[in-house]
Motif scaffolding. Structure first.
Motif, PDB file in Angstrom:
ATOM      1  N   ILE A  20      70.725  48.218  41.013  1.00 36.56           N
ATOM      2  CA  ILE A  20      70.450  47.220  42.042  1.00 36.56           C
ATOM      3  C   ILE A  20      70.919  47.787  43.371  1.00 36.56           C
ATOM      4  O   ILE A  20      72.095  48.142  43.500  1.00 36.56           O
ATOM      5  N   PRO A  21      70.025  47.934  44.339  1.00 41.49           N
ATOM      6  CA  PRO A  21      70.411  48.534  45.621  1.00 41.49           C
ATOM      7  C   PRO A  21      71.580  47.786  46.247  1.00 41.49           C
ATOM      8  O   PRO A  21      71.562  46.555  46.330  1.00 41.49           O
ATOM      9  N   PRO A  22      72.617  48.519  46.669  1.00 38.92           N
ATOM     10  CA  PRO A  22      73.790  47.859  47.250  1.00 38.92           C
ATOM     11  C   PRO A  22      73.518  47.325  48.649  1.00 38.92           C
ATOM     12  O   PRO A  22      72.629  47.806  49.352  1.00 38.92           O
ATOM     13  N   ARG A  23      74.238  46.321  49.026  1.00 36.07           N
ATOM     14  CA  ARG A  23      74.221  45.804  50.395  1.00 36.07           C
ATOM     15  C   ARG A  23      75.650  45.875  50.915  1.00 36.07           C
ATOM     16  O   ARG A  23      76.607  45.640  50.176  1.00 36.07           O
ATOM     17  N   ARG A  24      75.790  46.161  52.177  1.00 37.78           N
ATOM     18  CA  ARG A  24      77.111  46.287  52.764  1.00 37.78           C
ATOM     19  C   ARG A  24      77.452  45.069  53.608  1.00 37.78           C
ATOM     20  O   ARG A  24      76.587  44.269  53.966  1.00 37.78           O
ATOM     21  N   LEU A  25      78.691  44.930  53.938  1.00 40.48           N
ATOM     22  CA  LEU A  25      79.180  43.776  54.680  1.00 40.48           C
ATOM     23  C   LEU A  25      78.408  43.579  55.972  1.00 40.48           C
ATOM     24  O   LEU A  25      78.113  42.444  56.368  1.00 40.48           O
ATOM     25  N   SER A  26      78.064  44.677  56.623  1.00 41.60           N
ATOM     26  CA  SER A  26      77.345  44.593  57.895  1.00 41.60           C
ATOM     27  C   SER A  26      75.937  44.012  57.737  1.00 41.60           C
ATOM     28  O   SER A  26      75.327  43.575  58.721  1.00 41.60           O
ATOM     29  N   ASP A  27      75.427  43.987  56.499  1.00 39.80           N
ATOM     30  CA  ASP A  27      74.086  43.462  56.242  1.00 39.80           C
ATOM     31  C   ASP A  27      74.096  41.987  55.853  1.00 39.80           C
ATOM     32  O   ASP A  27      73.032  41.383  55.702  1.00 39.80           O
ATOM     33  N   ILE A  28      75.276  41.437  55.669  1.00 39.73           N
ATOM     34  CA  ILE A  28      75.420  40.096  55.113  1.00 39.73           C
ATOM     35  C   ILE A  28      75.861  39.112  56.195  1.00 39.73           C
ATOM     36  O   ILE A  28      76.710  39.420  57.019  1.00 39.73           O
ATOM     37  N   GLY A  29      75.273  37.929  56.174  1.00 42.85           N
ATOM     38  CA  GLY A  29      75.688  36.874  57.091  1.00 42.85           C
ATOM     39  C   GLY A  29      76.927  36.165  56.561  1.00 42.85           C
ATOM     40  O   GLY A  29      77.625  36.663  55.672  1.00 42.85           O
ATOM     41  N   LYS A  30      77.209  35.005  57.089  1.00 45.95           N
ATOM     42  CA  LYS A  30      78.382  34.242  56.668  1.00 45.95           C
ATOM     43  C   LYS A  30      78.234  33.809  55.214  1.00 45.95           C
ATOM     44  O   LYS A  30      77.187  33.319  54.797  1.00 45.95           O
ATOM     45  N   LEU A  31      79.285  34.017  54.441  1.00 42.68           N
ATOM     46  CA  LEU A  31      79.268  33.659  53.020  1.00 42.68           C
ATOM     47  C   LEU A  31      79.682  32.204  52.834  1.00 42.68           C
ATOM     48  O   LEU A  31      80.704  31.779  53.371  1.00 42.68           O
ATOM     49  N   GLU A  32      78.897  31.492  52.066  1.00 40.61           N
ATOM     50  CA  GLU A  32      79.170  30.073  51.837  1.00 40.61           C
ATOM     51  C   GLU A  32      80.323  29.893  50.850  1.00 40.61           C
ATOM     52  O   GLU A  32      80.404  30.576  49.840  1.00 40.61           O
ATOM     53  N   ILE A  33      81.226  28.981  51.176  1.00 40.23           N
ATOM     54  CA  ILE A  33      82.324  28.614  50.284  1.00 40.23           C
ATOM     55  C   ILE A  33      82.131  27.165  49.885  1.00 40.23           C
ATOM     56  O   ILE A  33      81.909  26.288  50.724  1.00 40.23           O
ATOM     57  N   LYS A  34      82.200  26.912  48.593  1.00 41.18           N
ATOM     58  CA  LYS A  34      81.991  25.551  48.087  1.00 41.18           C
ATOM     59  C   LYS A  34      83.247  24.998  47.447  1.00 41.18           C
ATOM     60  O   LYS A  34      84.043  25.735  46.903  1.00 41.18           O
TER      61      LYS A  34
END
Length: 288
Positions: free
Chosen positions: A274-288
């Motif tokens: 599965i191709p990796p994604r880095r932190l710089s590619d990710i928006g705000k992570l949802e916390i529930k």
């Protein structure tokens, strides 16, 4: 009902300061009355040590206890985690890699409840990718009759019913898991033969199971994980060589167990890329 036990969360860091910040700041959203952070830094050279000292002041202003351990170099995952265990004050000890991020605020409470039965030895969450649609990275782990490791549910949808059932599994990965400190004190922590990394978590699960305890997967808890960040780019770390070397140690040590277990088919353990994604590619992570 018994009072909730104190929990120590042990985090191991080695550089990757942006991921460490994301991990630790997310954990401050944890909904649990009595817990502490024990952070072991393995000789980071990217400013992590200075940042951790400042973070300690911030966390303690929010009444979260923080213990910091600084090693002069990268002494290995097993040795560093064992330092964290020794420094821990909790009855339960949770382990997180520094590329984990919180999704479920109630993670400590839910997994602590799972460990209430006397025969419960370790519990781990549903580990998901931090990019949409947040598919599963690991819903517990399994071992084939030949000793190959399967990340259950890897790449599958996080809402798939078959991965949303609490169940007993053969093993877990240490990216995020929780156990009882008394078991670590009685049977030992992470075996340092597996330094610097690879198979120390699978070995610990089998050691705990060999004494009659169950290893549990808890789908009600979800944690994000930036796959392979912990080891990627680490100097002088021949990852493929270590996987082969340490898998042989694991197989020789525990084949008397996994050869007799109803593990997955060999084909199920084939690694799904599965191709990796880095932190710089990710928006705000949802916390529930």
């Amino acid at each position: 009902m018994d009072a909730l036990p104190k929990i120590s969360v042990v985090i191991l860091s080695h550089n990757k300061i942006d991921y460490t910040r994301t991990c630790i700041h997310s954990l401050l959203a944890t909904d649990y009355p009595d817990w502490e952070l024990v952070i072991v830094d393995n000789g980071s050279t990217d400013g992590t040590a200075g940042w951790l000292k400042e973070f300690k002041k911030e966390a303690e202003s929010q009444e979260v206890g923080v213990k910091l351990i600084f090693n002069s170099g990268n002494i290995g995952c097993s040795t560093a985690r064992n330092q964290g265990i020794e420094a821990s004050a909790g009855k339960l000890v949770a382990f997180c890699d520094n590329d984990i991020a919180l999704r479920s605020r109630s993670w400590l409470k839910v997994m602590a409840e799972d460990l209430r039965p006397s025969d419960a030895g370790m519990v781990g969450p549903k580990i998901i990718y931090p990019f949409k649609p947040h598919n599963i990275q690991c819903a517990g782990a399994a071992v084939t009759k030949s000793g190959r490791i399967q990340f259950i549910g890897r790449g599958e949808g996080r809402d798939d019913p078959q991965y949303n059932i609490r169940k007993e599994v053969q093993c877990l990965i240490s990216a995020c898991c929780m156990t009882k400190k008394e078991l670590l004190e009685k049977y030992g922590g992470f075996d340092e033969v597996f330094n610097p990394v690879e198979y120390e978590d699978i070995d610990l699960c089998y050691r705990i199971r060999s004494h009659g305890y169950r290893i549990l997967y808890e789908p009600a808890v979800e944690m994000y994980h930036f796959e392979s960040v912990t080891t990627e780019g680490t100097e002088s770390l021949p990852n493929t060589y270590l996987i082969v070397k340490h898998s042989l140690i694991f197989k020789e040590r525990w084949k008397h167990m996994f050869e007799k277990e109803q593990g997955p088919a060999e084909e199920a353990a084939r690694w799904r890329k599965i191709p990796p994604r880095r932190l710089s590619d990710i928006g705000k992570l949802e916390i529930k």
